[in-house]
Design a protein around this motif. Structure first.
Motif, PDB file in Angstrom:
ATOM      1  N   TYR A  29       0.823  -1.218   0.000  1.00 29.79           N
ATOM      2  CA  TYR A  29       0.000   0.000   0.000  1.00 29.79           C
ATOM      3  C   TYR A  29       0.853   1.262   0.000  1.00 29.79           C
ATOM      4  O   TYR A  29       0.406   2.315  -0.449  1.00 29.79           O
ATOM      5  CB  TYR A  29      -1.027   0.008   1.138  1.00 29.79           C
ATOM      6  CG  TYR A  29      -0.490  -0.202   2.534  1.00 29.79           C
ATOM      7  CD1 TYR A  29      -0.621  -1.426   3.164  1.00 29.79           C
ATOM      8  CD2 TYR A  29       0.117   0.839   3.239  1.00 29.79           C
ATOM      9  CE1 TYR A  29      -0.156  -1.629   4.450  1.00 29.79           C
ATOM     10  CE2 TYR A  29       0.582   0.644   4.532  1.00 29.79           C
ATOM     11  CZ  TYR A  29       0.444  -0.593   5.130  1.00 29.79           C
ATOM     12  OH  TYR A  29       0.915  -0.769   6.392  1.00 29.79           O
TER      13      TYR A  29
ATOM     14  N   PRO B 191      -5.363  -6.812  -4.289  1.00 25.11           N
ATOM     15  CA  PRO B 191      -6.140  -5.685  -3.753  1.00 25.11           C
ATOM     16  C   PRO B 191      -6.204  -5.705  -2.229  1.00 25.11           C
ATOM     17  O   PRO B 191      -6.478  -4.681  -1.609  1.00 25.11           O
ATOM     18  CB  PRO B 191      -7.526  -5.894  -4.361  1.00 25.11           C
ATOM     19  CG  PRO B 191      -7.595  -7.344  -4.680  1.00 25.11           C
ATOM     20  CD  PRO B 191      -6.198  -7.746  -5.040  1.00 25.11           C
TER      21      PRO B 191
ATOM     22  N   LEU C 145      -4.586  -1.292  -0.729  1.00 22.87           N
ATOM     23  CA  LEU C 145      -5.199  -0.139  -0.076  1.00 22.87           C
ATOM     24  C   LEU C 145      -4.694  -0.044   1.359  1.00 22.87           C
ATOM     25  O   LEU C 145      -4.537  -1.062   2.034  1.00 22.87           O
ATOM     26  CB  LEU C 145      -6.720  -0.277  -0.112  1.00 22.87           C
ATOM     27  CG  LEU C 145      -7.315  -0.234  -1.522  1.00 22.87           C
ATOM     28  CD1 LEU C 145      -8.773  -0.654  -1.506  1.00 22.87           C
ATOM     29  CD2 LEU C 145      -7.179   1.168  -2.119  1.00 22.87           C
TER      30      LEU C 145
ATOM     31  N   ILE D   3     -11.635   4.663   2.163  1.00 20.86           N
ATOM     32  CA  ILE D   3     -11.620   4.656   0.700  1.00 20.86           C
ATOM     33  C   ILE D   3     -11.642   6.109   0.209  1.00 20.86           C
ATOM     34  O   ILE D   3     -10.897   6.487  -0.703  1.00 20.86           O
ATOM     35  CB  ILE D   3     -12.866   3.916   0.159  1.00 20.86           C
ATOM     36  CG1 ILE D   3     -12.978   2.518   0.744  1.00 20.86           C
ATOM     37  CG2 ILE D   3     -12.895   3.913  -1.356  1.00 20.86           C
ATOM     38  CD1 ILE D   3     -11.934   1.565   0.316  1.00 20.86           C
TER      39      ILE D   3
ATOM     40  N   PRO E 240     -10.947  -0.268   3.923  1.00 18.62           N
ATOM     41  CA  PRO E 240     -10.740  -1.366   2.977  1.00 18.62           C
ATOM     42  C   PRO E 240     -11.196  -2.733   3.490  1.00 18.62           C
ATOM     43  O   PRO E 240     -11.792  -3.500   2.746  1.00 18.62           O
ATOM     44  CB  PRO E 240      -9.228  -1.352   2.752  1.00 18.62           C
ATOM     45  CG  PRO E 240      -8.828   0.052   2.989  1.00 18.62           C
ATOM     46  CD  PRO E 240      -9.761   0.573   4.042  1.00 18.62           C
ATOM     47  N   HIS E 241     -10.953  -3.009   4.776  1.00 20.99           N
ATOM     48  CA  HIS E 241     -11.271  -4.357   5.263  1.00 20.99           C
ATOM     49  C   HIS E 241     -12.764  -4.629   5.282  1.00 20.99           C
ATOM     50  O   HIS E 241     -13.180  -5.763   5.472  1.00 20.99           O
ATOM     51  CB  HIS E 241     -10.683  -4.565   6.660  1.00 20.99           C
ATOM     52  CG  HIS E 241     -11.266  -3.662   7.681  1.00 20.99           C
ATOM     53  ND1 HIS E 241     -12.415  -3.964   8.365  1.00 20.99           N
ATOM     54  CD2 HIS E 241     -10.890  -2.440   8.116  1.00 20.99           C
ATOM     55  CE1 HIS E 241     -12.707  -2.966   9.184  1.00 20.99           C
ATOM     56  NE2 HIS E 241     -11.801  -2.033   9.046  1.00 20.99           N
TER      57      HIS E 241
ATOM     58  N   LEU F 124     -14.572  -4.299   2.703  1.00 22.86           N
ATOM     59  CA  LEU F 124     -14.948  -4.691   1.344  1.00 22.86           C
ATOM     60  C   LEU F 124     -14.317  -6.029   0.979  1.00 22.86           C
ATOM     61  O   LEU F 124     -13.256  -6.383   1.480  1.00 22.86           O
ATOM     62  CB  LEU F 124     -14.466  -3.634   0.341  1.00 22.86           C
ATOM     63  CG  LEU F 124     -14.910  -2.199   0.576  1.00 22.86           C
ATOM     64  CD1 LEU F 124     -14.320  -1.302  -0.495  1.00 22.86           C
ATOM     65  CD2 LEU F 124     -16.421  -2.104   0.570  1.00 22.86           C
TER      66      LEU F 124
ATOM     67  N   ARG G  17     -12.572  -4.409  -3.572  1.00 26.65           N
ATOM     68  CA  ARG G  17     -11.366  -3.606  -3.378  1.00 26.65           C
ATOM     69  C   ARG G  17     -10.666  -3.360  -4.705  1.00 26.65           C
ATOM     70  O   ARG G  17     -10.177  -2.266  -4.962  1.00 26.65           O
ATOM     71  CB  ARG G  17     -10.408  -4.303  -2.423  1.00 26.65           C
ATOM     72  CG  ARG G  17     -10.877  -4.217  -1.000  1.00 26.65           C
ATOM     73  CD  ARG G  17      -9.762  -4.657  -0.090  1.00 26.65           C
ATOM     74  NE  ARG G  17     -10.309  -5.471   0.976  1.00 26.65           N
ATOM     75  CZ  ARG G  17      -9.591  -5.951   1.974  1.00 26.65           C
ATOM     76  NH1 ARG G  17      -8.293  -5.727   2.018  1.00 26.65           N
ATOM     77  NH2 ARG G  17     -10.148  -6.656   2.917  1.00 26.65           N
ATOM     78  N   GLN G  18     -10.620  -4.418  -5.558  1.00 27.75           N
ATOM     79  CA  GLN G  18      -9.949  -4.215  -6.827  1.00 27.75           C
ATOM     80  C   GLN G  18     -10.731  -3.216  -7.677  1.00 27.75           C
ATOM     81  O   GLN G  18     -10.134  -2.437  -8.412  1.00 27.75           O
ATOM     82  CB  GLN G  18      -9.744  -5.560  -7.549  1.00 27.75           C
ATOM     83  CG  GLN G  18      -8.691  -5.530  -8.657  1.00 27.75           C
ATOM     84  CD  GLN G  18      -7.289  -5.214  -8.161  1.00 27.75           C
ATOM     85  OE1 GLN G  18      -7.079  -4.215  -7.454  1.00 27.75           O
ATOM     86  NE2 GLN G  18      -6.322  -6.014  -8.521  1.00 27.75           N
TER      87      GLN G  18
END
Lengths: 329, 305, 326
Positions: free
Chosen positions: A223, C98, C102, C108, C151-152, C154, C159-160
């Motif tokens: 990241y 992905p 992130l 996001i 992110p977690h 999704l 995520r991609q």
């Protein structure tokens, strides 16, 4: 909901630890010296002694006595100090601000120095300054706190005469009822500088090394590469993307260090004859001042439990994934 | 044995030989250990024997200063003890406590780690929770409180006789979690492997097989942890002795020597504190440098926090 | 003029045991709006090429030669400042996994808006509006709400999609996608790939698709570059390369595809493995694994020959093309 459940779980655990500590405190009271002798001396007959024992409840079953101890403790009564002839908790309340000043001073030094240094060493690991800092840090963690303290006194107080070598000074400012601080006067600060540095002397290099290694690991993550690929400014990548992720393990370790910090206050205060809890405790030990010893153990246990719980809560707030885990269970 | 051969294989030795810091630290450490072992033969006197101490010799400065005496190369302390002899004996006590305390830690940690990892479930949960709490409490704090209570309970004289054992036990018991977690992690990793299953199928006892596989696998993390732990144990011992909760002045460790000399720093007798302090720092530093080097080279997966 | 023109790119990794050459002079180009596939086994240097274009090689990698001309400027010569204005702005990148791409501790929304703000002088509200539009384009349900998600929260596929939305935020001229579906569930791989294809077409954006999967390449790209051990071994129009592969390595890759084998038949594999960078064989680096190997293959490395626009690095290219080799 999950958060509340987590909070309750932490509270229960804290209560359990406090229970164990109070049990230890109580058993000490039972085994250290004869409270009767402390109170009435030797010249009392055996019959009178027994009567007094009954009256004081010293012949009651263990559980009854412990229950009474707990009841008193909850009401803030941990007995009177043999030496000060005052309630032990009152003595502790008197000494507490001095230790608080010291801990605040040391924490400020640690936070203000370790974060920039640690980040710098992680971002430019091969740089001469970073190498110097890393080299100095291993020397730093190899010098026991009390030796740093002695060394500081020897150089800055005995030889140079710049700063005070013992005590807090006279000119303190009361900023809250019962809390006189040395931070607001020159004299107070002159007394605070050396002990604060001494107190932070092992933890500072430890934190620099910790922040460095954690951040170096984070900087290798995908990241972070993605953040670079987005064309972000280095500042943002380092101090938002990388630093926020570095912070999580550092907070955890930081919470664990509270106990160590308290142990170091004992050493620092002993060297600087700082009128705080640590110095008081060592004196109480040499005087076999049992109520004060017990009160100290219980108060320190409480400080430790409270700070650990608070650190856990902060961690939950900084780390979004913890909330998620909680929500699933 | 094969594993050991690989472990100490050419790369390891090569990197050692080409790193001046590692070699230097090892040489210094080696000298200290030798000095500690041969202390009675190297010392001019037995500092633990009151009959050999003459109070008239007190506070003689080191030989390179005015008023120094050749019989006392590092001078004498406030009681007239030869400082060099006291340091050699103190080194001996400090290193002994450091090593034995770590042996206690390691034994406890390995046993708890194996049991915890192998049995799993509630036993595991209990020990790991205990480890968490104990780690967060700080060894030094636990040791200070425990020794303070013992001292108050037994009285200073009895405590002085038992100090060395108390120190080893207290520092040893307070630090098992590091080892236990590392061992437990590798037990968990090994349990998943097929040979454990296979061993069970052919009727071998799984625990025995696992111990034989796990201990060699954990050699490098154990080595790295132990180096750091010995340094920490020596620091803890010094701190406790400095507070008067460790070795008595009659049988001083480096920490108690420093403690005893501290008050004389203001009156100019700097050497009583400074020389043992330098010895202590160099000792710890050489162990830490070696530990750092081992960590870099062996790069084991260690438990954080 | 090509949008991106990579010429004789050399990438090296200096190590304690000597310098490893990850790319030894590769060349290829991408036209405006064109989709180009870069194919090879792992270790061939595909990802190194992608990161070299953005000058994001992981340490101690460095560009040791060649040029990367993008929109008229040589990226290897740009200052860090000017390079940053290209990254994420004119050229975006989509990473392989992905789950790792992130930042776990930022929402996001933050991760989208910061990209826009790094390259455009726009207000928070405007950035937010664009972010929501892009999330809608990648078919994320209720995009306004997703901006505040971490992110977690999704799934991998979602995520991609977010990563693709981020790549499209600044209307780049080129997207580099490094195995964008490998880490995803098989069931959603096709979905994500067709979404990417559709978006590239509708936005007129060029694409470099890095993959080991020739089937995907034939569906998505117009031209393909086959890499082996840091060298281009074959390149040309995707249709021609896929249907009439010349280089034995490309043939091997194609034969290994499940779709090429009759049901029930054993899948063919190229024997052996990709040589590691410190042990690249003399001569043609593919010769130890090659079914068509001759003595001369062991002597000197063949040059990249053009067979009317179709480039092949093989001494027996003409024979192979004519189907005469055995």
């Amino acid at each position: 909901m999950a958060f509340v459940a987590f909070f309750i779980k932490r509270l229960l655990q804290a209560a359990l630890v406090m229970f164990v500590i109070s049990l230890i405190g109580f058993s000490i009271q039972d085994n250290l010296g004869d409270p009767l002798r402390e109170l009435v001396g030797q010249s009392v007959s055996e019959a009178e002694r027994q009567a007094l024992r009954d009256e004081m409840g010293l012949n009651d079953p263990f559980l009854v006595q412990y229950w009474r101890f707990l009841g008193n403790a909850v009401q803030g009564d941990l007995g009177d100090s043999y030496f000060f002839k005052r309630p032990a908790l009152e003595v502790i309340a008197d000494k507490f601000p001095a230790t608080l000043d010291l801990v605040i001073g040391a924490t400020l030094i640690i936070v203000l120095v370790s974060i920039p240094m640690g980040c710098y060493c992680a971002i430019r690991p091969k740089d001469a300054l970073a190498r110097t800092v890393m080299g100095a840090s291993i020397v730093g963690i190899s010098i026991p706190v009390f030796l740093t303290a002695i060394f500081l006194i020897y150089v800055f107080s005995v030889n140079l005469g710049w700063l005070a070598s013992f005590g807090r000074g006279e000119n303190l400012v009361e900023i809250l009822p019962g809390w006189e601080t040395g931070f607001l006067t020159l004299e107070g600060l002159a007394h605070l500088v050396l002990p604060s540095i001494a107190l932070s002397s092992i933890m500072l290099p430890l934190f620099i090394r910790l922040i460095r290694s954690e951040m170096m690991e984070v900087l290798e993550q995908d990241y972070i590469r993605f953040a670079w690929a987005k064309g972000l400014a280095p500042r943002r990548v380092w101090f938002l993307h990388a630093f926020k992720n570095t912070l999580l393990p550092v907070i955890t370790v930081g919470g664990v260090q509270v106990g160590t910090m308290l142990a170091y206050t004992i050493l620092t205060e002993t060297v600087f004859q700082w009128p705080g809890l640590g110095f008081m405790f060592i004196e109480a030990v040499t005087r076999v001042d049992t109520p004060l010893i017990i009160a100290y153990i219980i108060v320190v246990g409480l400080i430790f439990v409270v700070t650990n719980t608070v650190v856990d809560l902060i961690y939950t707030m900084v780390n979004p994934t913890v909330r998620m885990v909680g929500a699933q269970t | 044995m094969n594993r050991l051969a690989v472990f100490f294989g050419s790369d390891f030795l090569y990197r050692f030989r080409t790193d001046p810091v590692a070699v230097g630290a090892t040489v210094v450490l080696g000298l200290f250990v030798l000095a500690a072992v041969f202390a009675p033969w190297l010392s001019g006197m037995n500092p633990h024997d009151p009959a050999q101490i003459d109070i008239m010799n007190s506070e003689i400065p080191p030989v390179w200063q005015d008023g120094g005496a050749p019989a006392f190369p590092f001078g004498t302390d406030a009681q007239g003890r030869d400082l060099l002899s006291a340091i050699l004996y103190g080194l001996r006590i400090s290193i002994t406590i450091g090593i034995f305390a770590v042996m206690v830690q390691m034994t406890l940690g390995i046993v708890i780690g194996l049991v915890s990892g192998y049995l799993g479930g509630k036993v595991d949960a209990f020990f790991m929770r205990l480890a968490d709490i104990q780690l967060s409490m700080s060894t030094l704090m636990l040791a200070i409180v425990a020794l303070a209570v013992f001292q108050a309970a037994f009285g200073a004289e009895l405590f002085a006789d038992m100090a060395i054992i108390m120190l080893i036990l207290v520092i040893g018991i307070a630090e098992w979690p590091q080892y236990a977690r590392t061992i437990r992690a590798s037990v968990l990793a090994e349990r998943k492997k097929e040979y454990v299953e296979a061993a069970r199928v052919i009727g071998l006892s799984a625990p025995v097989i696992m111990v034989r596989h796990i201990l060699p696998n954990t050699l490098s993390p154990l080595l790295v942890i132990s180096t750091v732990q010995v340094a920490n144990a020596i620091i803890s011992e010094a701190a406790l002795s400095f507070l008067g909760l460790g070795m008595p002045v009659t049988k001083p460790s480096l920490g108690s020597l420093i403690s005893a000399g501290f008050e004389y720093i203001f009156s100019g007798s700097w050497w009583i504190t400074t020389i043992p302090a330098i010895v202590l720092i160099v000792l710890i530093l050489s162990i830490n440098l070696l530990g750092d080097w081992l960590r870099d080279v062996l790069n084991p997966r260690l438990y954080k926090g | 003029m090509a949008l991106l023109d990579v010429r004789d790119l050399v990438v090296e990794f200096p190590t304690r045991h000597g310098t490893l050459t990850a790319l030894s002079g590769i060349s290829f180009s991408v036209d405006k709006g064109e989709r180009v596939g870069i194919v090879g086994e792992s270790g061939a240097g595909k990802s190194v090429a992608a990161f070299a274009i953005l000058n994001l090689l992981s340490r101690p990698g460095r560009i040791a030669g060649g040029s990367i001309t993008f929109e008229g400027q040589d990226l290897t010569q740009l200052s860090t400042q000017r390079m940053r204005a290209v990254r994420g702005n004119r050229i975006s990148m989509i990473f392989q996994d992905p789950m790792m791409t992130l930042n776990p501790v930022l929402t996001i929304g933050t991760q989208m808006i910061e990209t826009l703000k790094a390259h455009r002088d726009i207000s928070e509200a405007e950035a937010r509006r664009i972010a929501i539009t892009r999330l809608g384009e990648v078919k994320i349900p209720s995009p306004e709400k997703r901006l505040d998600s971490y992110p977690h929260e999704l799934s991998g596929g979602m995520r991609q999609r977010v990563v693709i939305a981020i790549a499209l935020l600044t209307e780049p001229a080129l997207i580099i996608a490094d195995e964008p579906t490998t880490a995803l569930d098989v069931t959603i791989q096709a979905e994500i790939m067709s979404l990417m294809l559709a978006l590239c077409k509708s936005h007129g954006v060029g694409l470099i698709l890095i993959t080991h999967d020739l089937a995907v390449v034939s569906q998505v790209t117009q031209r393909v570059v086959v890499l082996y051990a840091g060298r281009v071994v074959e390149s040309g129009e995707t249709g021609r390369v896929v249907h009439n592969p010349v280089h034995p390595y490309t043939r091997g890759l194609l034969a290994a595809l499940p779709g090429e084998a009759p049901p029930g038949a054993r899948l063919t594999q190229i024997r052996g493995t990709m040589p590691s960078l410190n042990a690249i064989p003399e001569g043609c680096p593919f010769h130890p694994r090659c079914d068509y190997v001759q003595d001369r293959c062991r002597q000197a490395e063949p040059a990249l020959d053009s067979l009317d626009g179709h480039l092949v690095r093989c001494v027996r290219a003409h024979e192979l093309m004519a189907g005469q080799a055995a």
